[in-house]
Design an enzyme around this catalytic site. Structure first.
Site, PDB file in Angstrom:
ATOM      1  N   LYS A   1      42.809  29.834  31.353  1.00  0.00           N
ATOM      2  CA  LYS A   1      41.487  29.324  31.625  1.00  0.00           C
ATOM      3  C   LYS A   1      40.936  29.855  32.926  1.00  0.00           C
ATOM      4  O   LYS A   1      39.792  29.646  33.269  1.00  0.00           O
ATOM      5  CB  LYS A   1      41.557  27.784  31.713  1.00  0.00           C
ATOM      6  N   GLY A   2      41.814  30.534  33.666  1.00  0.00           N
ATOM      7  CA  GLY A   2      41.452  30.954  35.025  1.00  0.00           C
ATOM      8  C   GLY A   2      40.218  31.826  35.135  1.00  0.00           C
ATOM      9  O   GLY A   2      39.546  31.833  36.161  1.00  0.00           O
TER      10      GLY A   2
ATOM     11  N   GLU B   1      40.304  38.863  34.169  1.00  0.00           N
ATOM     12  CA  GLU B   1      41.381  37.962  34.609  1.00  0.00           C
ATOM     13  C   GLU B   1      41.030  37.372  35.968  1.00  0.00           C
ATOM     14  O   GLU B   1      40.302  37.984  36.752  1.00  0.00           O
ATOM     15  CB  GLU B   1      42.685  38.764  34.756  1.00  0.00           C
ATOM     16  N   ASP B   2      41.581  36.196  36.239  1.00  0.00           N
ATOM     17  CA  ASP B   2      41.327  35.597  37.551  1.00  0.00           C
ATOM     18  C   ASP B   2      42.042  36.349  38.665  1.00  0.00           C
ATOM     19  O   ASP B   2      41.465  36.664  39.695  1.00  0.00           O
ATOM     20  CB  ASP B   2      41.717  34.104  37.543  1.00  0.00           C
TER      21      ASP B   2
ATOM     22  N   ASP C   1      48.617  39.327  39.920  1.00  0.00           N
ATOM     23  CA  ASP C   1      49.689  38.875  40.803  1.00  0.00           C
ATOM     24  C   ASP C   1      50.898  39.789  40.588  1.00  0.00           C
ATOM     25  O   ASP C   1      50.932  40.893  41.100  1.00  0.00           O
ATOM     26  CB  ASP C   1      49.966  37.402  40.468  1.00  0.00           C
TER      27      ASP C   1
ATOM     28  N   LYS D   1      46.617  40.447  44.405  1.00  0.00           N
ATOM     29  CA  LYS D   1      47.657  40.149  45.391  1.00  0.00           C
ATOM     30  C   LYS D   1      48.702  41.255  45.304  1.00  0.00           C
ATOM     31  O   LYS D   1      49.746  41.087  44.673  1.00  0.00           O
ATOM     32  CB  LYS D   1      48.328  38.830  44.983  1.00  0.00           C
TER      33      LYS D   1
ATOM     34  N   PHE E   1      49.157  31.220  47.928  1.00  0.00           N
ATOM     35  CA  PHE E   1      48.772  30.589  46.672  1.00  0.00           C
ATOM     36  C   PHE E   1      47.345  30.063  46.777  1.00  0.00           C
ATOM     37  O   PHE E   1      47.040  29.232  47.621  1.00  0.00           O
ATOM     38  CB  PHE E   1      49.726  29.459  46.298  1.00  0.00           C
ATOM     39  N   VAL E   2      46.492  30.577  45.899  1.00  0.00           N
ATOM     40  CA  VAL E   2      45.072  30.225  45.991  1.00  0.00           C
ATOM     41  C   VAL E   2      44.598  29.420  44.787  1.00  0.00           C
ATOM     42  O   VAL E   2      45.148  29.530  43.693  1.00  0.00           O
ATOM     43  CB  VAL E   2      44.196  31.493  46.149  1.00  0.00           C
TER      44      VAL E   2
ATOM     45  N   ASP F   1      43.978  27.423  39.310  1.00  0.00           N
ATOM     46  CA  ASP F   1      44.465  26.044  39.373  1.00  0.00           C
ATOM     47  C   ASP F   1      45.801  25.920  40.058  1.00  0.00           C
ATOM     48  O   ASP F   1      46.551  26.889  40.226  1.00  0.00           O
ATOM     49  CB  ASP F   1      44.628  25.502  37.953  1.00  0.00           C
TER      50      ASP F   1
ATOM     51  N   ARG G   1      40.412  23.859  39.701  1.00  0.00           N
ATOM     52  CA  ARG G   1      39.673  24.964  39.064  1.00  0.00           C
ATOM     53  C   ARG G   1      38.185  24.870  39.377  1.00  0.00           C
ATOM     54  O   ARG G   1      37.479  25.871  39.427  1.00  0.00           O
ATOM     55  CB  ARG G   1      39.836  24.907  37.545  1.00  0.00           C
TER      56      ARG G   1
HETATM   57  P1  IMP Z   1      50.813  37.708  36.844  1.00  0.00           P
HETATM   58  O1  IMP Z   1      51.275  37.861  35.446  1.00  0.00           O
HETATM   59  O2  IMP Z   1      51.936  37.395  37.789  1.00  0.00           O
HETATM   60  O3  IMP Z   1      49.954  38.842  37.357  1.00  0.00           O
HETATM   61  O4  IMP Z   1      50.045  36.350  36.927  1.00  0.00           O
HETATM   62  C1  IMP Z   1      48.801  36.130  36.515  1.00  0.00           C
HETATM   63  C2  IMP Z   1      48.556  34.650  36.358  1.00  0.00           C
HETATM   64  O5  IMP Z   1      49.344  33.830  37.260  1.00  0.00           O
HETATM   65  C3  IMP Z   1      47.126  34.376  36.724  1.00  0.00           C
HETATM   66  O6  IMP Z   1      46.294  34.532  35.618  1.00  0.00           O
HETATM   67  C4  IMP Z   1      47.187  32.969  37.236  1.00  0.00           C
HETATM   68  O7  IMP Z   1      47.044  32.061  36.167  1.00  0.00           O
HETATM   69  C5  IMP Z   1      48.564  32.811  37.823  1.00  0.00           C
HETATM   70  N1  IMP Z   1      48.541  32.960  39.309  1.00  0.00           N
HETATM   71  C6  IMP Z   1      49.072  33.953  40.025  1.00  0.00           C
HETATM   72  N2  IMP Z   1      48.856  33.778  41.347  1.00  0.00           N
HETATM   73  C7  IMP Z   1      48.140  32.641  41.451  1.00  0.00           C
HETATM   74  C8  IMP Z   1      47.597  31.911  42.572  1.00  0.00           C
HETATM   75  O8  IMP Z   1      47.697  32.280  43.747  1.00  0.00           O
HETATM   76  N3  IMP Z   1      46.937  30.768  42.260  1.00  0.00           N
HETATM   77  C9  IMP Z   1      46.773  30.314  40.989  1.00  0.00           C
HETATM   78  N4  IMP Z   1      47.264  30.964  39.931  1.00  0.00           N
HETATM   79  C10 IMP Z   1      47.954  32.107  40.148  1.00  0.00           C
HETATM   80 MG    MG Z   2      47.106  29.602  35.900  1.00  0.00          MG
END
Ligand code: IMP
Ligand code: MG
Length: 200
Positions: free
Chosen positions: A57-58, A113-114, A117, A145, A166-167, A173, A179
């Site tokens: 939902k991000g 995507e939000d 990471d 990040k 962590f944001v 969320d 959110r």
């Molecule tokens: P990735 O697969 O590690 O790149 O993660 C992506 C997902 O992890 C994002 O779509 C978020 O839902 C969650 N996420 C990663 N870092 C954060 C953060 O700092 N705050 C909130 N959600 C995060």
């Molecule tokens: Mg999330």
């Protein structure tokens, strides 16, 4: 009916008041940057319909603001994923829990995507999407990040590069909360020492 005053039920949920959010990117900066990205996307694809795909939902607010600021023909769709164990030593498995309504074949797709990471989610989605034969496939993320990256994923459009904190807010969320904040902020959990809100 008793005239006694009702005693409020105690919530078993932990109080959230000790958590703090420090504004990292104020709403005005978020909005200005989204407008820039929208213009850039249209500049890169001046004459074609664009199909935005948001990851629930991000990405909801980022996608909805972006979609309204890209001139010309725009459609959008959503999917949802779940991921297990996103630490460096885990498998980082991702699964689609809600798929798209319509096919992306032959479309110019912008995956929205939000946050980028570890990159595991987008790496997985890219693999799936390439099999579905879009005309073109690009990635737009509000936040990046880079310090946390495990999978070598490159985003074509990045709102802001942020440090390893962590944001929350603007769609992001912590346990489904925050959110709805219009700003992006760093979450501090009670008792957290050193770096704020280091959840993972
Ligand atoms: P990735 O697969 O590690 O790149 O993660 C992506 C997902 O992890 C994002 O779509 C978020 O839902 C969650 N996420 C990663 N870092 C954060 C953060 O700092 N705050 C909130 N959600 C995060
Ligand atoms: Mg999330």
């Amino acid at each position: 009916m008793s005239a006694k005053k009702a005693v409020p039920k105690r919530h078993s949920r932990k109080p959230v008041s000790a958590e703090k959010v420090r504004v990292l990117i104020a709403r005005g900066r978020v909005q200005a940057r989204v407008t820039e990205i929208a213009r850039q996307i249209r500049k890169d694809f001046p004459d074609e319909p664009l199909h935005l795909v948001g990851v629930l939902k991000g990405a909801v607010f980022f996608l909805s603001d972006l979609a309204r600021r890209i001139p010309g023909e725009v459609s959008f769709d959503f999917l949802a994923v779940s991921s297990y164990g996103k630490d460096a030593n885990s498998s980082g498995q991702v699964k689609i829990t809600r798929d798209l309504d319509s096919s992306v074949e032959g479309k110019t797709v912008i995956l929205v995507e939000d946050i980028l990471d570890t990159g595991l989610t987008l790496q997985y989605l890219l693999r799936i999407f390439e099999q579905r034969k879009p005309k073109r496939l690009r990635i737009a993320v509000l936040l990046d990040k880079p310090e946390r990256r495990i999978a070598a994923v490159h985003a074509d459009y990045v709102g802001f590069t942020i440090p390893n904190e962590f944001v929350v807010g603007y769609g992001l969320d912590y346990a489904e909360r925050y959110r709805n904040l219009p700003d992006v902020g760093v979450l501090t959990l009670p008792g957290a020492k050193g770096k704020e809100g280091t959840r993972k």
